[in-house]
Each structure stands twice: as C-alpha cells, then as structure tokens.
Enzyme design. Structure first.
Site, PDB file in Angstrom:
ATOM      1  N   TYR A 248      -2.203  -1.104   8.417  1.00 32.43           N
ATOM      2  CA  TYR A 248      -3.386  -1.930   8.680  1.00 32.43           C
ATOM      3  C   TYR A 248      -3.706  -1.931  10.164  1.00 32.43           C
ATOM      4  O   TYR A 248      -2.851  -1.645  11.007  1.00 32.43           O
ATOM      5  CB  TYR A 248      -3.132  -3.373   8.239  1.00 32.43           C
ATOM      6  CG  TYR A 248      -3.133  -3.564   6.751  1.00 32.43           C
ATOM      7  CD1 TYR A 248      -4.333  -3.600   6.058  1.00 32.43           C
ATOM      8  CD2 TYR A 248      -1.947  -3.708   6.049  1.00 32.43           C
ATOM      9  CE1 TYR A 248      -4.349  -3.786   4.686  1.00 32.43           C
ATOM     10  CE2 TYR A 248      -1.949  -3.888   4.680  1.00 32.43           C
ATOM     11  CZ  TYR A 248      -3.149  -3.929   4.000  1.00 32.43           C
ATOM     12  OH  TYR A 248      -3.162  -4.106   2.652  1.00 32.43           O
TER      13      TYR A 248
ATOM     14  N   GLN B 249       0.183   2.528  -5.959  1.00 34.69           N
ATOM     15  CA  GLN B 249      -1.234   2.899  -5.900  1.00 34.69           C
ATOM     16  C   GLN B 249      -2.030   2.471  -7.137  1.00 34.69           C
ATOM     17  O   GLN B 249      -3.161   2.017  -7.034  1.00 34.69           O
ATOM     18  CB  GLN B 249      -1.366   4.406  -5.727  1.00 34.69           C
ATOM     19  CG  GLN B 249      -1.965   4.769  -4.405  1.00 34.69           C
ATOM     20  CD  GLN B 249      -1.932   6.258  -4.123  1.00 34.69           C
ATOM     21  OE1 GLN B 249      -1.499   7.058  -4.955  1.00 34.69           O
ATOM     22  NE2 GLN B 249      -2.388   6.626  -2.967  1.00 34.69           N
TER      23      GLN B 249
ATOM     24  N   SER C 250      -7.840  -1.772  -3.057  1.00 34.71           N
ATOM     25  CA  SER C 250      -8.508  -0.469  -2.937  1.00 34.71           C
ATOM     26  C   SER C 250      -9.565  -0.276  -4.020  1.00 34.71           C
ATOM     27  O   SER C 250     -10.678   0.157  -3.735  1.00 34.71           O
ATOM     28  CB  SER C 250      -7.496   0.673  -3.029  1.00 34.71           C
ATOM     29  OG  SER C 250      -6.728   0.726  -1.861  1.00 34.71           O
TER      30      SER C 250
ATOM     31  N   ASP D 273      -3.177  -1.100  -6.922  1.00 43.09           N
ATOM     32  CA  ASP D 273      -3.810  -1.491  -5.667  1.00 43.09           C
ATOM     33  C   ASP D 273      -5.245  -1.962  -5.910  1.00 43.09           C
ATOM     34  O   ASP D 273      -6.206  -1.205  -5.802  1.00 43.09           O
ATOM     35  CB  ASP D 273      -3.763  -0.290  -4.708  1.00 43.09           C
ATOM     36  CG  ASP D 273      -4.260  -0.626  -3.330  1.00 43.09           C
ATOM     37  OD1 ASP D 273      -4.792  -1.745  -3.142  1.00 43.09           O
ATOM     38  OD2 ASP D 273      -4.141   0.223  -2.437  1.00 43.09           O
TER      39      ASP D 273
ATOM     40  N   ARG E 211       0.864  -1.189   0.000  1.00 46.14           N
ATOM     41  CA  ARG E 211       0.000   0.000   0.000  1.00 46.14           C
ATOM     42  C   ARG E 211       0.897   1.234   0.000  1.00 46.14           C
ATOM     43  O   ARG E 211       0.886   2.026   0.939  1.00 46.14           O
ATOM     44  CB  ARG E 211      -0.933   0.004   1.215  1.00 46.14           C
ATOM     45  CG  ARG E 211      -1.849  -1.201   1.419  1.00 46.14           C
ATOM     46  CD  ARG E 211      -2.605  -1.685   0.258  1.00 46.14           C
ATOM     47  NE  ARG E 211      -3.965  -1.245   0.049  1.00 46.14           N
ATOM     48  CZ  ARG E 211      -5.046  -1.627   0.721  1.00 46.14           C
ATOM     49  NH1 ARG E 211      -4.941  -2.427   1.742  1.00 46.14           N
ATOM     50  NH2 ARG E 211      -6.242  -1.210   0.375  1.00 46.14           N
TER      51      ARG E 211
HETATM   52  P1  NAD Z   1      -9.113  -3.257   5.736  1.00 53.03           P
HETATM   53  O1  NAD Z   1     -10.056  -3.681   4.665  1.00 53.03           O
HETATM   54  O2  NAD Z   1      -8.023  -4.183   6.158  1.00 53.03           O
HETATM   55  O3  NAD Z   1      -9.985  -2.908   7.047  1.00 53.03           O
HETATM   56  C1  NAD Z   1     -11.049  -1.975   6.970  1.00 53.03           C
HETATM   57  C2  NAD Z   1     -11.003  -1.047   8.159  1.00 53.03           C
HETATM   58  O4  NAD Z   1     -11.392  -1.748   9.329  1.00 53.03           O
HETATM   59  C3  NAD Z   1      -9.632  -0.444   8.450  1.00 53.03           C
HETATM   60  O5  NAD Z   1      -9.719   0.957   8.395  1.00 53.03           O
HETATM   61  C4  NAD Z   1      -9.314  -0.947   9.848  1.00 53.03           C
HETATM   62  O6  NAD Z   1      -8.605   0.009  10.634  1.00 53.03           O
HETATM   63  C5  NAD Z   1     -10.708  -1.161  10.411  1.00 53.03           C
HETATM   64  N1  NAD Z   1     -10.756  -2.039  11.603  1.00 53.03           N
HETATM   65  C6  NAD Z   1     -10.074  -3.194  11.839  1.00 53.03           C
HETATM   66  N2  NAD Z   1     -10.391  -3.683  13.060  1.00 53.03           N
HETATM   67  C7  NAD Z   1     -11.290  -2.825  13.604  1.00 53.03           C
HETATM   68  C8  NAD Z   1     -11.993  -2.786  14.846  1.00 53.03           C
HETATM   69  N3  NAD Z   1     -11.810  -3.725  15.782  1.00 53.03           N
HETATM   70  N4  NAD Z   1     -12.834  -1.759  15.055  1.00 53.03           N
HETATM   71  C9  NAD Z   1     -13.009  -0.794  14.107  1.00 53.03           C
HETATM   72  N5  NAD Z   1     -12.394  -0.771  12.939  1.00 53.03           N
HETATM   73  C10 NAD Z   1     -11.528  -1.771  12.676  1.00 53.03           C
HETATM   74  O7  NAD Z   1      -8.478  -1.855   5.432  1.00 53.03           O
HETATM   75  P2  NAD Z   1      -8.135  -1.160   4.024  1.00 53.03           P
HETATM   76  O8  NAD Z   1      -9.311  -0.399   3.587  1.00 53.03           O
HETATM   77  O9  NAD Z   1      -7.584  -2.198   3.137  1.00 53.03           O
HETATM   78  O10 NAD Z   1      -7.005  -0.144   4.455  1.00 53.03           O
HETATM   79  C11 NAD Z   1      -5.877  -0.589   5.219  1.00 53.03           C
HETATM   80  C12 NAD Z   1      -4.821   0.494   5.342  1.00 53.03           C
HETATM   81  O11 NAD Z   1      -4.179   0.694   4.117  1.00 53.03           O
HETATM   82  C13 NAD Z   1      -5.342   1.842   5.756  1.00 53.03           C
HETATM   83  O12 NAD Z   1      -4.378   2.432   6.604  1.00 53.03           O
HETATM   84  C14 NAD Z   1      -5.391   2.613   4.478  1.00 53.03           C
HETATM   85  O13 NAD Z   1      -5.346   4.005   4.660  1.00 53.03           O
HETATM   86  C15 NAD Z   1      -4.151   2.090   3.846  1.00 53.03           C
HETATM   87  N6  NAD Z   1      -4.124   2.291   2.404  1.00 53.03           N
HETATM   88  C16 NAD Z   1      -3.029   2.917   1.857  1.00 53.03           C
HETATM   89  C17 NAD Z   1      -2.964   3.107   0.492  1.00 53.03           C
HETATM   90  C18 NAD Z   1      -1.777   3.779  -0.106  1.00 53.03           C
HETATM   91  O14 NAD Z   1      -1.057   4.450   0.552  1.00 53.03           O
HETATM   92  N7  NAD Z   1      -1.545   3.570  -1.362  1.00 53.03           N
HETATM   93  C19 NAD Z   1      -3.979   2.659  -0.333  1.00 53.03           C
HETATM   94  C20 NAD Z   1      -5.071   2.011   0.264  1.00 53.03           C
HETATM   95  C21 NAD Z   1      -5.124   1.817   1.639  1.00 53.03           C
END
Ligand code: NAD
Length: 390
Positions: free
Chosen positions: A233, A132, A138, A135, A127
């Site tokens: 994460y 990006q 996403s 990804d 990530r």
């Molecule tokens: P994910 O699908 O793994 O999880 C969804 C959400 O659930 C996350 O925000 C997580 O914090 C939340 N979660 C987990 N346990 C929880 C709990 N007990 N209570 C409440 N919420 C809870 O997450 P994702 O959408 O794949 O994103 C993961 C990370 O990757 C994030 O930090 C996101 O900002 C980051 N990201 C970065 C990039 C990039 O920089 N290119 C792109 C996409 C995502």
C-alpha cells in the site's frame, strides 16, 4: 451449519452478499443457506431464484440474524428503523463476514467484541496470491474504476475517441488518472478502450510498467522518501512530498479533459492532490471524477455524493459506485465470500471451524471470543477514545 444472507438496509446499497449460483454451490456442499426475503431485489436476483438454488427464504430479519451461524453482508451493520442495531441482532458466538470499515469506524469492532461475535472484515483480507479469490477490495474497486470513466465520459461535452468524419477531425479526449491501484488501472483500461489518450500518476513508482502496459503514459515525480508501506500500500507522505506532487501534476491536470482521482492511503483521509487553483486552470467543460470522495476526496472542491461546478468544470464526488453495477458487483463479491467461507468449513462433518493458524483467517478476523484481535483496529479505537476524551 447455517449461513444467512441479510438484506442490506443502507440507503443506496443495491448489492447482495450471495447470488443464487453461489448459494447452489454451498447447498451442494451440504450447507444450509437462509436468505432474507427481498435481499437480492435491488440486484435483480429474485427470491424465487434463491429458492430454486436451494435457499430457504426468511421474512423475519430478527429470526434470520439470530439463527445464523454465519451471517453474510455487504456493508457495515446499521441501526435499523425500529431502533435495533444489527450488531445486537446476532447471537453470541456467531460469525459475521462483511465490509466492516474497522479502521474508519473502529467503534463497531468494540461492539462486535462485546457481543462476542467472530467478525471477519473483507477489508482485512491480505493482498497475497493465495487470498486473491477472496479479495473483495479488488473486485469492487475494479468496478468503481470502470464506472468512473463512464461517468466522466457521460459528463464531458466532447467525444472520447479520435474521429475522422466528413465534417472534420475530432481530437481524442485527454484523460489523467491519479492513483494507479486496482481502480486506477481499470480506469486506464476503460478510458483506452473508449479511445482517449491516457496519462497516469501514482506515488508508488513500481506501477509505472503496469500503467505503460495498458497503453498509458506514466507521469514521473521525483520524491525523496519511501512511499510504499507494508502489503504494497501507499504510505502517507510528508507535506513536502505532497507539495512536490501537486507542482508536478498541475500541468497535466490543466491540459486534461477528464481527471479521475483514486488515491487512497488505508485508514487515513485521502490526500488532496488536485487543488482549487488547479481546477481554476482547467478548461471549461472539463470533468473531475473523484473516487476518493467518501474518504474526504483527492480534489479540494469535492463534495461526496454531489456534482459541484467551478468555472465551468464539473467535479463529481462519486459514492457507492460498485453498488451502481449491482449484478456483477454482487456476483464477484459472492465468489469472494464463497472462497473465504470454504476455509471455515470442516471438510468431514461440514461444521464451522475457525483455524487461526491460517494466515487469511488470522488477518481477516478482527474480533473473536470477546477480544479485538487486530492491532491496527485497536490503535484506531484508542485514537477515537482519545479524541472523545480530549
Ligand atoms: P488503494 O485503493 O489503497 O489506493 C489507490 C492508489 O492510490 C494506490 O495505487 C496508491 O499507491 C495510490 N496513492 C496513494 N497516495 C497517493 C498519492 N499521494 N499520490 C498518488 N497516488 C497515491 O490501493 P489498492 O488499489 O487497494 O492497491 C493497494 C496495493 O495492493 C497495490 O500495491 C496493489 O498492487 C496491491 N494489490 C495486490 C493484490 C495481490 O497481490 N493479490 C491484489 C490487489 C492489490
């Protein structure tokens, strides 16, 4: 180099790995593209459109899989009706790029390694800013977040927006989004566009500003432990922290018309955040849309792929949501694949070149030259073998 696009055979999968526009871009670069007959049918991309883009249409899947230097897919390889496994249909040394769910189904990595396949898992794309455009987690999660709101709105026996009419004023619906990652943030934006009043909660406090910038209220919960793991994460938190979260969000769940849950921890069962008691407290007619259904669900009442009724509350265990928007899901996924494939094409002679010094290639490649290369996948496999022996 020959890139092949397989037809997805999993029931309910409507996406296709490449769309005709992306095929045309590869063909223009001097790459040969083969597409299995009917591969795009369920996403409304016809064989004729692929042919017009320069692809060769191949009717025999056995021939297509065996001849491919790079095989592109959407979902985890399957066992076919004729008893053949898709993994066995690939030639030794071929490259497979797909969602492979290697932490959830590590046995597949073992078979891919045994077959000496260089397998790239789209779940393992880092990530990072440079990655990006590749990804796919996403691009697909964003579609799921959008569609979850539409499903919730359609099931709710109320309007979403506030309306002032000659027959009286309608109060806006209250929507509570649990988990504000990619899917959750898109769900917030979609629910706001439909006019709902939106609240959101995430275990990672850093998302507060993003939630607020989309016009939603962030529900704060004091948790006395680290909640963020490597790569941004969420971490699996302690039972005490889970209980603390449940207590803090109970009142918000009770007052909501629609609750959309998206909370996930990679490679783990989804945390239960909405308990049976919370559902019992919700108003009749309210709706829970559980995007984590396939990982066990965030709601204790969820059944994957089903709508469950509890005291007038509908709990929807959504599965395959990106697949329900197959045109755009395929278009975005195809662009993700194109960006990754570009890293593997030698610019001079257009041959296949895997450069493991590239951090994206290194992270995404889970098996190569007969080995499982990823330590988390190895751990998941060891656990699986341990369970089998125990
Ligand atoms: P994910 O699908 O793994 O999880 C969804 C959400 O659930 C996350 O925000 C997580 O914090 C939340 N979660 C987990 N346990 C929880 C709990 N007990 N209570 C409440 N919420 C809870 O997450 P994702 O959408 O794949 O994103 C993961 C990370 O990757 C994030 O930090 C996101 O900002 C980051 N990201 C970065 C990039 C990039 O920089 N290119 C792109 C996409 C995502």
């Amino acid at each position: 180099m020959k890139i092949a696009v397989a037809k997805e055979i999993e029931v309910g999968e409507r996406r296709v790995a490449l769309v005709p526009d992306v095929v045309a871009r590869l063909v223009k670069q001097g790459v040969e593209v083969w597409v299995e007959a009917g591969a795009g049918d369920r996403a409304f991309f016809s064989d004729a459109a692929y042919e017009a883009a320069g692809a060769k249409i191949v009717s025999d899947p056995g021939y297509l899989w065996w001849e491919a230097d790079v095989l592109l897919k959407v979902g985890v390889p399957q066992e076919r009706e004729d008893g053949r496994s898709e993994v066995e249909m690939l030639r030794e040394g071929a490259v497979l790029i797909s969602f492979l769910n290697p932490l959830g189904e590590p046995a597949i990595a073992k078979r891919l390694a045994e077959r000496r396949i260089s397998a790239f898992s789209m779940e393992m794309i880092p990530r990072t800013t440079r990655a990006q455009s590749m990804d796919a987690l996403s691009s697909q999660a964003s579609i799921a977040g959008y569609k979850a709101v539409l499903i919730g709105a359609a099931a709710l026996p109320k309007y979403f927006p506030m309306l002032t009419t000659a027959a009286g004023t309608i109060a806006p619906a209250k929507v509570f989004i649990i988990g504000a990652g990619v899917a959750g943030l898109q769900a917030i934006a979609t629910a706001r566009r439909l006019g709902a009043v939106v609240e959101a909660f995430d275990i990672r406090p850093a998302v507060k500003e993003e939630v607020q910038s989309l016009g939603a209220k962030f529900v704060e919960v004091q948790i006395e432990e680290e909640t963020v793991a490597a790569g941004g994460y969420a971490k699996e938190v302690s039972e005490t922290a889970k209980q603390r979260t449940q207590e803090a969000i109970a009142e918000h769940v009770k007052l909501s018309d629609v609750v959309i849950t998206t909370a996930q921890v990679p490679g783990r069962k989804a945390p239960i955040l909405v308990t049976e008691e919370m559902v019992a407290q919700m108003k009749p007619g309210s709706v829970v849309v559980d995007l984590a259904a396939e990982q066990g669900g965030n709601c204790a009442c969820t059944e994957p792929g089903k709508d469950v009724q509890r005291n007038g509350v509908t709990i929807i265990g959504t599965i395959d949501l990106p697949s329900s928007v197959p045109i755009h899901a395929s278009q975005l996924y195809a662009k993700n694949l194109l960006s990754l494939v570009q890293l593997m094409i030698n610019k001079e002679d257009k041959s296949l070149q895997l450069n493991f010094e590239d951090d994206i290639i290194d992270a995404a490649c889970i098996t190569h030259a007969g080995e499982i290369r990823n330590s988390r996948v190895k751990e998941a496999l060891a656990t699986l073998v341990g369970i089998g022996n125990g």
